[in-house]
Design an enzyme around this catalytic site. Structure first.
Site, PDB file in Angstrom:
ATOM      1  N   LEU A  34       0.969  -1.274   0.094  1.00 24.65           N
ATOM      2  CA  LEU A  34      -0.152  -0.075  -0.048  1.00 24.65           C
ATOM      3  C   LEU A  34       0.957   1.458  -0.153  1.00 24.65           C
ATOM      4  CD1 LEU A  34      -2.773  -0.873   2.484  1.00 24.65           C
ATOM      5  CD2 LEU A  34      -2.806  -1.305  -0.043  1.00 24.65           C
ATOM      6  N   GLY A  37      -0.225   1.599  -3.847  1.00 27.05           N
ATOM      7  CA  GLY A  37      -1.642   1.178  -4.074  1.00 27.05           C
ATOM      8  C   GLY A  37      -2.637   1.578  -2.931  1.00 27.05           C
ATOM      9  N   ASP A  57       5.201  -6.599   1.929  1.00 27.91           N
ATOM     10  CA  ASP A  57       6.302  -5.990   0.811  1.00 27.91           C
ATOM     11  C   ASP A  57       7.124  -6.929   0.519  1.00 27.91           C
ATOM     12  OD1 ASP A  57       8.803  -4.845  -0.017  1.00 27.91           O
ATOM     13  OD2 ASP A  57       8.851  -3.470   1.581  1.00 27.91           O
ATOM     14  N   GLN A  82       8.470   0.034  -7.924  1.00 29.36           N
ATOM     15  CA  GLN A  82       8.583   1.447  -7.659  1.00 29.36           C
ATOM     16  C   GLN A  82       8.435   1.894  -9.099  1.00 29.36           C
ATOM     17  OE1 GLN A  82       8.918   5.123  -8.088  1.00 29.36           O
ATOM     18  NE2 GLN A  82      10.729   4.388  -8.898  1.00 29.36           N
ATOM     19  N   ILE A  83       7.292   2.532  -9.382  1.00 32.95           N
ATOM     20  CA  ILE A  83       6.889   2.761 -10.865  1.00 32.95           C
ATOM     21  C   ILE A  83       7.051   4.485 -11.335  1.00 32.95           C
ATOM     22  CG2 ILE A  83       5.549   0.819 -11.056  1.00 32.95           C
ATOM     23  CD1 ILE A  83       3.025   2.693  -9.962  1.00 32.95           C
ATOM     24  N   TYR A 147      14.283   3.298 -14.017  1.00 36.84           N
ATOM     25  CA  TYR A 147      13.244   2.665 -13.835  1.00 36.84           C
ATOM     26  C   TYR A 147      13.109   1.746 -15.247  1.00 36.84           C
ATOM     27  CZ  TYR A 147       8.151   1.892 -15.201  1.00 36.84           C
ATOM     28  OH  TYR A 147       6.942   1.230 -15.818  1.00 36.84           O
ATOM     29  N   VAL A 190       0.284  10.935 -16.875  1.00 36.52           N
ATOM     30  CA  VAL A 190       0.139  12.322 -17.499  1.00 36.52           C
ATOM     31  C   VAL A 190      -1.614  12.565 -17.497  1.00 36.52           C
ATOM     32  CG1 VAL A 190       0.107  11.700 -19.979  1.00 36.52           C
ATOM     33  CG2 VAL A 190       0.535  13.964 -19.379  1.00 36.52           C
ATOM     34  N   ILE A 206       3.511  21.339 -18.994  1.00 38.30           N
ATOM     35  CA  ILE A 206       3.789  20.512 -20.185  1.00 38.30           C
ATOM     36  C   ILE A 206       5.170  20.405 -20.188  1.00 38.30           C
ATOM     37  CG2 ILE A 206       3.806  19.926 -22.598  1.00 38.30           C
ATOM     38  CD1 ILE A 206       0.777  20.672 -22.524  1.00 38.30           C
TER      39      ILE A 206
END
Length: 310
Positions: A34, A37, A57, A82-83, A147, A190, A206
């Site tokens: 969480l 999430g 985790d 980790q996004i 990433y 975005v 932007i």
């Protein structure tokens, strides 16, 4: 009844996948700490006898091991990560801790407990900015951010585990996913950021010229792609619309839906982001997948959800 373990199942994409798996008569166990999430995303499933939620985790060796031993999942859908691309640039060590060490924890337990298939949510961020548009699965990789590097590294680990331990896998490389339940902060989507700002009468920022392009895919179509991996797919597949849309075009479409003028401010360009991104979806289409939601309809559904829920 077969059982699916979904890591990150309380998140944006994961929660939509959970809904689809339950509708298609799978038992579902969700692992989510969480951190990004939201329990609200899966609250409607908590009383379902075929659903179980575990707050933990993926880097916790003991608890993950206990979960695999007690639940014995047939399939693992790995979405926990980790996004945030920009956070990965700021803190690559934490990015690797979650995305690489967490992955290896899951892979070791999948191997030991004879999971039938490991399905990984990868990204267009693995591709090089030199790849030809639309980008196919065989085109050059060359991630520009930590990433993207961890996504590509995960793919290489999956290839190793299949060679060494015969753990079957599917890699789904998503283009830009959007839709209801998307986080307006941590995931930095975005579409959700633009809609959130418009609803709160804040200006739209932007980065760069706004002419950079992305291939926007609706979240329910992504969940459907995950669903069909269970029976028929192995290997790497792009999940996309194969349509380029510039950030400026996206901004205009959302403004038209909202029917209100919002100030647009150009912010500095981010060097670690691709200038153009559009994925060829032919390979997965041959396997029976197709996207059902065009951008105009998907943006309207997303806008209406945010208007009602945020």
């Amino acid at each position: 009844m077969e059982k699916c373990l979904v890591t990150g199942g309380a998140g944006f994409i994961g929660s939509h996948l959970v809904d689809m798996l339950l509708k298609n008569n799978f038992k579902v166990i969700v692992i989510d700490d969480l951190s990004s999430g939201n329990i609200e995303n899966i609250k409607h499933n908590l009383n379902n006898p075929d659903f179980k939620f575990l707050e933990l985790d993926i880097t916790d060796k003991e608890k993950v091991k206990e979960t695999f031993i007690s639940e014995r999942p047939d399939y693992v859908f790995h979405l926990a990560a980790q996004i945030n691309l920009r956070e990965s640039i700021k803190d690559p060590i934490n990015d690797a801790r979650i995305n690489i060490l967490g992955l290896l924890n899951l892979l070791e337990n999948s191997r030991e407990n004879k999971v039938k298939k490991f399905i990984f949510s990868s990204s267009a961020a693995v591709y090089s900015d030199e790849a030809k548009i639309p980008i196919s699965e065989n085109d050059k990789t060359g991630p520009l951010s930590p990433y993207g590097i961890t996504k590509l590294t995960t793919e290489k680990y999956l290839e190793f585990y299949k060679r060494e331990y015969l753990l079957d896998f599917v890699i789904l490389r998503y283009s830009n996913v959007y839709g209801p339940r998307q986080n307006t902060k941590g995931e930095a989507g975005v579409v959700s950021v633009f809609i959130n700002n418009i609803l709160n009468n804040k200006p739209i920022f932007i980065n760069g010229s706004g002419e950079q392009t992305r291939d926007y895919i609706f979240v329910e179509d992504v969940a459907f792609a995950n669903l069909i991996t269970i029976k028929d797919l192995s290997g790497i597949y792009n999940v996309s619309t194969k349509i380029e849309t510039s950030v400026n075009e996206l901004h205009q479409k959302i403004r038209d839906i909202a029917n209100k003028p919002i100030e647009k401010i150009n912010a500095p360009e981010i060097n670690a982001e691709l200038k153009r991104s559009c994925l060829d979806n032919q390979k997965i289409c041959f396997k029976g997948w197709y996207y059902k939601t065009d951008l105009n309809r998907g943006l309207l559904k997303t806008y209406n959800w945010f208007k009602e829920n945020i």
